[in-house]
Design a protein around this motif. Structure first.
Motif, PDB file in Angstrom:
ATOM      1  N   THR A  24       0.840  -1.209   0.000  1.00  0.00           N
ATOM      2  CA  THR A  24       0.000   0.000   0.000  1.00  0.00           C
ATOM      3  C   THR A  24       0.870   1.252   0.000  1.00  0.00           C
ATOM      4  OG1 THR A  24      -1.729  -1.166   1.219  1.00  0.00           O
ATOM      5  CG2 THR A  24      -1.838   1.229   1.207  1.00  0.00           C
ATOM      6  N   THR A  25       1.948   1.218   0.787  1.00  0.00           N
ATOM      7  CA  THR A  25       2.847   2.372   0.855  1.00  0.00           C
ATOM      8  C   THR A  25       3.530   2.603  -0.483  1.00  0.00           C
ATOM      9  OG1 THR A  25       3.213   1.993   3.216  1.00  0.00           O
ATOM     10  CG2 THR A  25       4.834   3.350   2.079  1.00  0.00           C
ATOM     11  N   THR A  26       3.807   1.537  -1.217  1.00  0.00           N
ATOM     12  CA  THR A  26       4.385   1.663  -2.554  1.00  0.00           C
ATOM     13  C   THR A  26       3.454   2.481  -3.446  1.00  0.00           C
ATOM     14  OG1 THR A  26       5.554  -0.458  -2.355  1.00  0.00           O
ATOM     15  CG2 THR A  26       5.182   0.369  -4.583  1.00  0.00           C
ATOM     16  N   GLY A  27       2.156   2.164  -3.390  1.00  0.00           N
ATOM     17  CA  GLY A  27       1.176   2.927  -4.161  1.00  0.00           C
ATOM     18  C   GLY A  27       1.073   4.371  -3.678  1.00  0.00           C
ATOM     19  N   LYS A  28       1.084   4.556  -2.364  1.00  0.00           N
ATOM     20  CA  LYS A  28       1.009   5.916  -1.803  1.00  0.00           C
ATOM     21  C   LYS A  28       2.205   6.761  -2.227  1.00  0.00           C
ATOM     22  CE  LYS A  28      -1.540   5.071   2.516  1.00  0.00           C
ATOM     23  NZ  LYS A  28      -1.450   5.156   3.988  1.00  0.00           N
ATOM     24  N   LEU A  29       3.390   6.149  -2.219  1.00  0.00           N
ATOM     25  CA  LEU A  29       4.600   6.877  -2.593  1.00  0.00           C
ATOM     26  C   LEU A  29       4.538   7.298  -4.062  1.00  0.00           C
ATOM     27  CD1 LEU A  29       7.411   7.943  -1.914  1.00  0.00           C
ATOM     28  CD2 LEU A  29       8.327   5.664  -2.414  1.00  0.00           C
ATOM     29  N   ALA A  30       4.062   6.378  -4.927  1.00  0.00           N
ATOM     30  CA  ALA A  30       3.924   6.707  -6.350  1.00  0.00           C
ATOM     31  C   ALA A  30       2.961   7.879  -6.531  1.00  0.00           C
ATOM     32  CB  ALA A  30       3.426   5.486  -7.113  1.00  0.00           C
ATOM     33  N   ASN A  31       1.862   7.844  -5.795  1.00  0.00           N
ATOM     34  CA  ASN A  31       0.869   8.917  -5.862  1.00  0.00           C
ATOM     35  C   ASN A  31       1.456  10.242  -5.370  1.00  0.00           C
ATOM     36  OD1 ASN A  31      -1.832   9.886  -6.290  1.00  0.00           O
ATOM     37  ND2 ASN A  31      -2.157   9.847  -4.075  1.00  0.00           N
TER      38      ASN A  31
ATOM     39  N   LEU B 147      -4.992   6.665  -0.279  1.00  0.00           N
ATOM     40  CA  LEU B 147      -3.770   6.712  -1.083  1.00  0.00           C
ATOM     41  C   LEU B 147      -3.099   8.081  -1.102  1.00  0.00           C
ATOM     42  CD1 LEU B 147      -4.788   4.436  -4.099  1.00  0.00           C
ATOM     43  CD2 LEU B 147      -3.151   3.924  -2.286  1.00  0.00           C
ATOM     44  N   ASP B 148      -3.790   9.116  -0.625  1.00  0.00           N
ATOM     45  CA  ASP B 148      -3.153  10.436  -0.555  1.00  0.00           C
ATOM     46  C   ASP B 148      -2.704  10.782   0.863  1.00  0.00           C
ATOM     47  OD1 ASP B 148      -5.614  10.760   0.602  1.00  0.00           O
ATOM     48  OD2 ASP B 148      -6.208  12.514  -0.563  1.00  0.00           O
ATOM     49  N   GLN B 149      -2.748   9.792   1.762  1.00  0.00           N
ATOM     50  CA  GLN B 149      -2.403  10.057   3.160  1.00  0.00           C
ATOM     51  C   GLN B 149      -0.991   9.554   3.498  1.00  0.00           C
ATOM     52  OE1 GLN B 149      -6.058   8.406   4.982  1.00  0.00           O
ATOM     53  NE2 GLN B 149      -6.507  10.468   5.672  1.00  0.00           N
ATOM     54  N   LEU B 150      -0.039  10.053   2.720  1.00  0.00           N
ATOM     55  CA  LEU B 150       1.381   9.833   2.989  1.00  0.00           C
ATOM     56  C   LEU B 150       2.041  11.209   3.015  1.00  0.00           C
ATOM     57  CD1 LEU B 150       3.634   7.549   3.233  1.00  0.00           C
ATOM     58  CD2 LEU B 150       4.157   8.110   0.855  1.00  0.00           C
ATOM     59  N   GLU B 151       2.717  11.529   4.106  1.00  0.00           N
ATOM     60  CA  GLU B 151       3.299  12.863   4.257  1.00  0.00           C
ATOM     61  C   GLU B 151       4.819  12.780   4.364  1.00  0.00           C
ATOM     62  OE1 GLU B 151       1.683  14.793   7.670  1.00  0.00           O
ATOM     63  OE2 GLU B 151      -0.400  14.672   6.979  1.00  0.00           O
ATOM     64  N   ALA B 152       5.496  13.744   3.765  1.00  0.00           N
ATOM     65  CA  ALA B 152       6.944  13.876   3.991  1.00  0.00           C
ATOM     66  C   ALA B 152       7.138  14.150   5.484  1.00  0.00           C
ATOM     67  CB  ALA B 152       7.502  15.019   3.159  1.00  0.00           C
ATOM     68  N   PHE B 153       8.150  13.546   6.078  1.00  0.00           N
ATOM     69  CA  PHE B 153       8.356  13.674   7.519  1.00  0.00           C
ATOM     70  C   PHE B 153       9.245  14.879   7.816  1.00  0.00           C
ATOM     71  CE2 PHE B 153      10.232  12.662  11.652  1.00  0.00           C
ATOM     72  CZ  PHE B 153       9.110  12.228  12.358  1.00  0.00           C
ATOM     73  N   HIS B 154       8.695  15.818   8.586  1.00  0.00           N
ATOM     74  CA  HIS B 154       9.428  17.029   8.975  1.00  0.00           C
ATOM     75  C   HIS B 154       9.683  16.979  10.484  1.00  0.00           C
ATOM     76  CE1 HIS B 154       8.741  19.273   5.151  1.00  0.00           C
ATOM     77  NE2 HIS B 154       7.657  18.535   5.105  1.00  0.00           N
ATOM     78  N   PRO B 155      10.905  16.679  10.922  1.00  0.00           N
ATOM     79  CA  PRO B 155      11.182  16.569  12.366  1.00  0.00           C
ATOM     80  C   PRO B 155      10.789  17.791  13.181  1.00  0.00           C
ATOM     81  CG  PRO B 155      13.015  15.680  11.115  1.00  0.00           C
ATOM     82  CD  PRO B 155      12.090  16.326  10.123  1.00  0.00           C
ATOM     83  N   GLU B 156      11.098  18.992  12.663  1.00  0.00           N
ATOM     84  CA  GLU B 156      10.790  20.202  13.439  1.00  0.00           C
ATOM     85  C   GLU B 156       9.281  20.398  13.590  1.00  0.00           C
ATOM     86  OE1 GLU B 156      11.898  24.939  13.725  1.00  0.00           O
ATOM     87  OE2 GLU B 156      12.356  23.859  11.886  1.00  0.00           O
ATOM     88  N   ARG B 157       8.550  20.152  12.511  1.00  0.00           N
ATOM     89  CA  ARG B 157       7.095  20.302  12.572  1.00  0.00           C
ATOM     90  C   ARG B 157       6.490  19.286  13.547  1.00  0.00           C
ATOM     91  NH1 ARG B 157       5.189  20.996   6.243  1.00  0.00           N
ATOM     92  NH2 ARG B 157       6.855  22.405   5.569  1.00  0.00           N
TER      93      ARG B 157
END
Length: 448
Positions: free
Chosen positions: A116-123, A280-290
């Motif tokens: 599933t994460t593979t699909g999310k990342l592609a999206n 499928l659109d619920q993958l976020e870039a990880f921001h440590p400070e945020r």
């Protein structure tokens, strides 16, 4: 909700020290003891906790705090800085190969959400970076995995390269890259096989794929809700494959947060992405400070703006601004705005991104209940088209009919009508104040 338990505990701890005009060494010791207990309860690795507390204590009783005009606030800054560093310091961006395509290997155990994460990342790559990925089905041992990836490809309208269950995974990966070059695909995302546990056969196969395709990224997908087990899995994969980053799944359901706070320190590899839901659109870039800001109740305005910009139609936003200014804003517009806010995610998560809003959630008058939003929708949908356009015509008999049709009370209908009128007045005042201040391309945030 992500980090809920840890956030509540840390926020109540640091609240005691925030407003102090003078901070003693004893104050710092008491605070760090509470922080240590909160982190251990959150299933953060005990060695990581020990090192973190030592750094906080050293800085908090140093000159930068003791000689500050606002020592309480300086202590909080120290805690935030150290939490940020613990999770990686700054965002680690996804690689881009010098020569296309960029190859990403997705690895991990069964059940972590790798396919599933593979699909999310592609999206994510297509929507956020305007890329054209090719998905590759290399899990030949579990026929359902190939079918699952193909289904995801159909949903995303994205190609999936597969050679069935009989082919060698190394050959599949190699030929997929050749195909990507022919089709001018700029990313290749390889969904590899998983196991129920780390074993020699799995690692040998993954190593063979790595040696052949020489990936630009090797992303380990781990279930954040498994806590310390996720950290142990990350350590094992990193030792044998030298991963380049971690993707945490189910972070939205992890109330403790031990994996997110431990993985970087234990593996020295960054968290690249976090899964914040099943869609499928619920993958976020990880921001440590945020993330550190969210944990400490300081909000995360940048992520909130990004969510809004992703989910809001700019043309609709401009039309809405004009309606606000001319007082022609209707219940139909109100419903549309509610729909856009709901697309941005659960209301509790959105409130966590607004500085200071976390403190309001415990108040009796704070209305952040998703159920109440549903009641508001039901009331509006029980109105006729004319009533939604002209609420002033809603008399006593109409209110009774609307209440009956929506399964609510007349009092609730009255309350909504009153709040709607007050909101229209407030919106007109706000848009008049903003008029002339905003340049072209100004963005309207869609809160009711």
């Amino acid at each position: 909700m992500a980090f809920e338990g840890l956030a509540d505990r840390l926020q109540s701890t640091i609240k005691k020290i925030t407003g102090k005009g003078k901070v003693s060494e004893q104050d710092v010791k008491e605070m760090t003891r509470e922080v240590r207990l909160a982190l251990l309860e959150a299933d953060v690795n005990f060695k990581v906790v020990k090192q973190l507390i030592a750094r906080i204590k050293e800085r908090a009783i140093g000159q930068e705090v003791m000689e500050s005009l606002t020592p309480g606030q300086q202590v909080i800054k120290v805690v935030k800085d150290e939490l940020t560093q613990l999770m990686g310091g700054e965002q680690s961006k996804i690689a881009v190969a010098d020569r296309s395509p960029t190859v990403i290997m997705m690895v991990g155990l069964q059940g972590a959400g790798k396919t599933t994460t593979t699909g999310k990342l592609a999206n994510h790559l297509r929507k956020k970076h305007n890329r054209n990925p090719l998905l590759v089905a290399c899990d030949v041992y579990r026929p359902a995995a190939i079918k699952q990836l193909e289904t995801l490809g159909t949903q995303l309208d994205m190609p999936v390269f597969s050679m069935g269950t009989k082919a060698n995974p190394v050959d599949i990966a190699h030929k997929a890259i050749e195909q990507a070059k022919e089709d001018h695909r700029d990313y290749v995302i390889i969904d590899t096989a998983g196991r129920l546990h780390v074993d020699e056969n799995l690692m040998d196969e993954l190593q063979s794929i790595k040696n052949d395709v020489k990936p630009d990224e090797i992303f380990l997908v781990v279930d954040s809700m498994t806590g310390q087990d996720a950290v142990n899995v990350a350590e094992s994969f990193n030792e044998q494959l030298d991963i380049t980053g971690v993707v945490l799944t189910k972070l939205d359901g992890d109330t403790r947060g031990g994996a997110a706070l431990s993985i970087k320190s234990v593996t020295d590899k960054p968290i690249k992405f976090a899964g914040m839901g099943e869609k499928l659109d619920q993958l976020e870039a990880f921001h440590p400070e945020r993330m550190a800001s969210r944990i400490l109740g300081m909000g995360d305005v940048l992520s909130l703006i990004e969510k809004a910009q992703t989910n809001v139609d700019e043309k609709q936003a401009k039309e809405l601004e004009e309606k606000m200014r001319t007082m022609s804003f209707t219940f139909d517009d109100f419903l549309e705005q509610m729909g856009q806010v709901k697309q941005m995610g659960p209301l509790d998560e959105l409130m966590d991104m607004i500085p200071g809003a976390g403190k309001m959630k415990g108040l009796k008058n704070a209305q952040f209940d998703e159920k109440q939003l549903g009641q508001v929708e039901a009331i509006i949908q029980s109105m006729t088209k004319k009533e939604r356009q002209e609420p002033s015509i809603i008399n006593g008999s109409r209110r009774k009919r609307i209440a009956k049709g929506s399964g609510t009370s007349v009092a609730q209908v009255n309350r909504l009508l009153k709040q709607f009128n007050e909101m229209k007045k407030m919106m007109k005042q706000m848009t008049n104040m903003q008029k002339g201040k905003k340049g072209k391309g100004g963005f309207n945030f869609p809160f009711m």
